[in-house]
Structures are given as C-alpha cells and as structure tokens.
Enzyme design. Structure first.
Site, PDB file in Angstrom:
ATOM      1  N   TYR A 145      53.136 -38.279  28.539  1.00  0.00           N
ATOM      2  CA  TYR A 145      52.685 -38.920  27.293  1.00  0.00           C
ATOM      3  C   TYR A 145      53.370 -40.273  27.113  1.00  0.00           C
ATOM      4  O   TYR A 145      52.716 -41.285  26.843  1.00  0.00           O
ATOM      5  CB  TYR A 145      53.005 -37.995  26.109  1.00  0.00           C
ATOM      6  CG  TYR A 145      52.817 -38.660  24.761  1.00  0.00           C
ATOM      7  CD1 TYR A 145      51.575 -38.674  24.133  1.00  0.00           C
ATOM      8  CD2 TYR A 145      53.886 -39.281  24.112  1.00  0.00           C
ATOM      9  CE1 TYR A 145      51.406 -39.298  22.905  1.00  0.00           C
ATOM     10  CE2 TYR A 145      53.712 -39.906  22.896  1.00  0.00           C
ATOM     11  CZ  TYR A 145      52.473 -39.907  22.295  1.00  0.00           C
ATOM     12  OH  TYR A 145      52.306 -40.530  21.078  1.00  0.00           O
ATOM     13  N   SER A 171      54.350 -45.807  20.630  1.00  0.00           N
ATOM     14  CA  SER A 171      55.203 -44.690  20.217  1.00  0.00           C
ATOM     15  C   SER A 171      56.664 -44.895  20.613  1.00  0.00           C
ATOM     16  O   SER A 171      56.960 -45.462  21.677  1.00  0.00           O
ATOM     17  CB  SER A 171      54.689 -43.412  20.897  1.00  0.00           C
ATOM     18  OG  SER A 171      55.652 -42.396  20.828  1.00  0.00           O
ATOM     19  N   GLU A 217      58.319 -42.685  21.789  1.00  0.00           N
ATOM     20  CA  GLU A 217      58.504 -41.925  23.038  1.00  0.00           C
ATOM     21  C   GLU A 217      58.618 -42.866  24.239  1.00  0.00           C
ATOM     22  O   GLU A 217      59.093 -42.461  25.294  1.00  0.00           O
ATOM     23  CB  GLU A 217      57.339 -40.964  23.255  1.00  0.00           C
ATOM     24  CG  GLU A 217      57.434 -39.682  22.447  1.00  0.00           C
ATOM     25  CD  GLU A 217      58.577 -38.782  22.891  1.00  0.00           C
ATOM     26  OE1 GLU A 217      58.640 -38.451  24.075  1.00  0.00           O
ATOM     27  OE2 GLU A 217      59.415 -38.422  22.052  1.00  0.00           O
TER      28      GLU A 217
HETATM   29  O1  G4F Z   1      57.618 -32.541  16.932  1.00  0.00           O
HETATM   30  P1  G4F Z   1      57.669 -32.872  18.383  1.00  0.00           P
HETATM   31  O2  G4F Z   1      56.705 -32.125  19.244  1.00  0.00           O
HETATM   32  O3  G4F Z   1      57.488 -34.436  18.478  1.00  0.00           O
HETATM   33  P2  G4F Z   1      57.849 -35.514  19.610  1.00  0.00           P
HETATM   34  O4  G4F Z   1      57.871 -34.907  20.954  1.00  0.00           O
HETATM   35  O5  G4F Z   1      59.090 -36.230  19.175  1.00  0.00           O
HETATM   36  O6  G4F Z   1      56.600 -36.499  19.541  1.00  0.00           O
HETATM   37  C1  G4F Z   1      55.995 -36.901  18.312  1.00  0.00           C
HETATM   38  O7  G4F Z   1      56.531 -38.147  17.909  1.00  0.00           O
HETATM   39  C2  G4F Z   1      56.232 -39.251  18.775  1.00  0.00           C
HETATM   40  C3  G4F Z   1      56.863 -40.494  18.164  1.00  0.00           C
HETATM   41  O8  G4F Z   1      58.175 -40.598  18.644  1.00  0.00           O
HETATM   42  C4  G4F Z   1      54.738 -39.392  18.917  1.00  0.00           C
HETATM   43  F1  G4F Z   1      54.464 -40.430  19.742  1.00  0.00           F
HETATM   44  C5  G4F Z   1      54.150 -38.110  19.465  1.00  0.00           C
HETATM   45  O9  G4F Z   1      52.724 -38.215  19.536  1.00  0.00           O
HETATM   46  C6  G4F Z   1      54.494 -36.978  18.516  1.00  0.00           C
HETATM   47  O10 G4F Z   1      53.869 -37.231  17.291  1.00  0.00           O
HETATM   48  O11 G4F Z   1      59.127 -32.591  18.965  1.00  0.00           O
HETATM   49  C7  G4F Z   1      60.269 -33.153  18.368  1.00  0.00           C
HETATM   50  C8  G4F Z   1      61.511 -32.554  18.999  1.00  0.00           C
HETATM   51  C9  G4F Z   1      61.526 -32.573  20.529  1.00  0.00           C
HETATM   52  O12 G4F Z   1      62.796 -32.968  20.964  1.00  0.00           O
HETATM   53  C10 G4F Z   1      61.297 -31.123  20.919  1.00  0.00           C
HETATM   54  O13 G4F Z   1      61.906 -30.741  22.161  1.00  0.00           O
HETATM   55  O14 G4F Z   1      61.596 -31.183  18.631  1.00  0.00           O
HETATM   56  C11 G4F Z   1      61.977 -30.435  19.762  1.00  0.00           C
HETATM   57  N1  G4F Z   1      61.554 -29.039  19.590  1.00  0.00           N
HETATM   58  C12 G4F Z   1      62.377 -27.962  19.576  1.00  0.00           C
HETATM   59  N2  G4F Z   1      61.661 -26.836  19.455  1.00  0.00           N
HETATM   60  C13 G4F Z   1      60.287 -28.622  19.477  1.00  0.00           C
HETATM   61  C14 G4F Z   1      60.346 -27.218  19.384  1.00  0.00           C
HETATM   62  N3  G4F Z   1      59.120 -29.292  19.437  1.00  0.00           N
HETATM   63  C15 G4F Z   1      57.977 -28.572  19.279  1.00  0.00           C
HETATM   64  N4  G4F Z   1      56.810 -29.244  19.215  1.00  0.00           N
HETATM   65  N5  G4F Z   1      57.996 -27.191  19.222  1.00  0.00           N
HETATM   66  C16 G4F Z   1      59.158 -26.468  19.283  1.00  0.00           C
HETATM   67  O15 G4F Z   1      59.144 -25.245  19.218  1.00  0.00           O
END
Ligand code: G4F
Length: 329
Positions: A151, A127, A129
C-alpha cells in the site's frame, strides 16, 4: 456553480468531502465501481444532491467518460485499496488501483483537457504510510519516504506521478500527505473502529474480547471531517503544492484502548484484549507523527478535534449503533 468529481465517494473521506462541497454550493459527481453498487443508497442519503457515475480506476476509458460527463473544475482522487493489512494479500491489485489508478486519473484529465491540465484542479490522497520506516520525526513534506507495505509503495508511486504531472504538464495537482484520520464512518477493519466498536459491544454484553495485533505502534490520529477541509483548501490556492495534514500528536494503540475503555467506565482493559499473531503485519510502521506547519501557514488549516474527543465520539456513536442493532440491551 463549481463542479467536482470525487473517486472513492463511498468511503469515509468521500462522504465527508461530498457533504462539504455540496454545502459550499458545488455540483458534486461521485464515481462508483460496478452496477448496483450496494453503497449507493448510503451515499445518496448523506449527499442528496450527488450525481453518481460509473467508473473504475483500472479502466482509463471509463475515467475519460467520467470527465466528459462531470466536466469537473476539481477532481479529488480518494479511491484506493486503503487497508494496509490487506495490501500484502492483494499486492498486485493494490498496485493496480492505489498506484496505477492515480496515473490513469491524471491521464484522463490530460486527455480530457487536451493537454491544458491547469484547467482542472487535481487532489491526490497521499498518505503518511509513505514515510514508513521514518527517516526523521516529526515527518514533514521534505522527509524522505521509506514505505513498508505494498500500500505504502503504491501511494508513493501515485504521489510522485502527481508531482511529475505538475512539473511536466503544468497540472494544478496537489498531494495531501494525510496522517491517519478517523470518524464514526471509519471501516471496521481499521484499528480505531475495531476498538471503539469492540468497547461498545463489550459494554453492552454483546462481545467478550477484542483481538488485536501490535499494541505498541504509534499513530497521529485526527478527525476525518477536519481533514477533508484541508483537501478543499489545497485546491483553492494560487499555486499547487504538497501538504502534510496531521495533528502533531502521537498515541499508541494502548493509549487508544485507555481512552476508549474509560468512556464506558473501564480502567483496566487487559482482561478484554488479546493479541493474535494474525493481526501482526509482515513489516510495521512503528511511529508516525506529522508536522503540519505548512498547512497551518499557507492554508490556514488546523485540526479542531483532538485525540480524546475523537475516540469518545467514536465510542459514543458505536454504543448508539449497537444498541439499535440489539434493542434488548
Ligand atoms: O488502523 P490501521 O489499520 O491503519 P494504518 O495501517 O495506520 O493505515 C491507515 O492510515 C494511513 C495513513 O497513515 C492510510 F493511508 C491508510 O489507508 C489507513 O487509513 O492500523 C494502525 C496501527 C498499525 O500499526 C497496526 O499494526 O494499528 C495496528 N494494529 C494493531 N492491531 C491493528 C490491529 N490494525 C488493525 N487494522 N487491526 C488490528 O487488529
């Protein structure tokens, strides 16, 4: 007929990859955790020829049994606790499944092949990440890792185990360093789907606001259907290797909101979005953008769906789902 075993078959990537391999004529085995897994019917509907096996990434003997039943030519390890936000709350379990699970799958292959690991080709879902607090931009295969979540740390362990088994046992083991990849099958907890579902529900009068965390984080978002093709391509090469899979574009959560709300005719989304500290993370990954030059040059891979098309596809799908769930709208 080639045979493939996929862990994490119930997830977004498992479904797309299973469909892809079945269409290519593979005999596809999907590993499921627990008896009567409620997601089994979804997998069987998407991939009618699938053969489901029970197994658990925490249990080596179940993985060895899965190898014995499936007799795979290719193993794709997609199983993980994949929601970064949850990984702080379930840090130990994340290490156990997302990290140690990789080692157990590699061990199961080693034991099954009696140390002749090159007989079974292995794909590890690594990933972006792992780059975390990024050391250079854009990120490529040689960029140093600095993970920012349990993670990310667990994925980094799995990545290095994959490299180590390649170097120690001659395993045909590949690691795909995939940047964020999304689709209408994405879980509702991830930010893209949370936004596209929220926008659809707001447009239909079913919801008033979307509660989010950090709106300034930037991600390189691609389409999951494109990314599973890269997984397969990695295992068809003469030599194993590690590849960054990304679009090479980065967008903020604000950009995501712009495109998603524009799809339903809303230009100013500020009245519909509130920030809630609950969704901020203890440590954030501020910026991800990948350089997939190696994948393009060596695998002949490039993404087909760009950011706007992806977000519009997801809002359109969510409008359809929400209309079906509330037919009076
Ligand atoms: O959609 P996210 O939860 O994805 P994240 O953390 O980037 O991880 C995903 O991608 C990775 C590949 O780089 C994978 F390995 C992993 O398994 C997963 O699929 O969050 C994306 C961004 C973050 O910066 C988070 O802080 O969105 C921001 N965010 C802002 N508000 C939020 C929210 N994320 C989530 N989930 N929910 C919110 O309300």
């Amino acid at each position: 007929m080639p045979r493939a075993l996929i862990t994490g078959i119930t997830g977004q990537d498992g479904l797309y990859l299973g469909e892809l391999l079945a269409a290519k004529g593979y005999e596809v085995f999907g590993m499921l955790r627990g008896q009567n897994n409620p997601k089994a019917p979804i997998v069987e509907a998407a991939i009618p020829s699938i053969q489901l096996l029970e197994g658990d990434l925490r249990d080596l003997s179940s993985l060895i049994s899965a190898m014995e039943i499936a007799q795979p030519d290719e193993v794709y390890n997609l199983g993980a606790i994949s929601f970064v936000g949850l990984s702080w709350k379930l840090a130990e379990l994340t290490g156990e499944i997302t990290g140690m699970g990789v080692l157990r799958v590699l061990e199961a292959i080693r034991i099954h092949t009696q140390n002749d690991m090159s007989r079974v080709r292995f794909y590890q879902a690594s990933s972006s990440e792992m780059f975390g607090k990024v050391r250079e931009t854009p990120q490529r295969e040689a960029t140093a890792f600095h993970p920012r979540s349990p993670y990310g740390v667990a994925k980094t362990f799995g990545h290095y185990m994959t490299v180590n088994y390649r170097e120690s046992y001659g395993a045909f083991a590949c690691s795909g360093i995939l940047f964020n990849h999304e689709s209408p099958r994405r879980g509702y907890e991830f930010v893209t789907r949370k936004v596209t579902r929220g926008v659809a529900r707001i447009a239909l009068g079913l919801q008033e606001k979307i509660e989010l965390g950090n709106l300034d984080a930037r991600r390189d978002w691609g389409f999951a259907g494109d990314y599973v093709e890269a997984m397969w391509l990695m295992l068809q090469q003469d030599e194993p290797g590690d590849f960054v899979i990304a679009t090479g574009e980065t967008h903020s959560i604000r950009d995501l909101l712009d495109v998603a709300f524009a799809r339903v005719g809303v230009n100013d989304w500020t009245p519909y979005v509130v920030q809630n500290p609950r969704f901020f993370r203890p440590a954030e990954v501020d910026l991800l953008i990948g350089d997939a030059t190696c994948a393009r040059d060596k695998l002949g891979w490039k993404p087909q769906v760009e950011f706007r098309g992806l977000v519009e596809m997801m809002v359109t799908a969510d409008l359809e789902i929400e209309r079906k769930l509330s037919p009076q709208r």
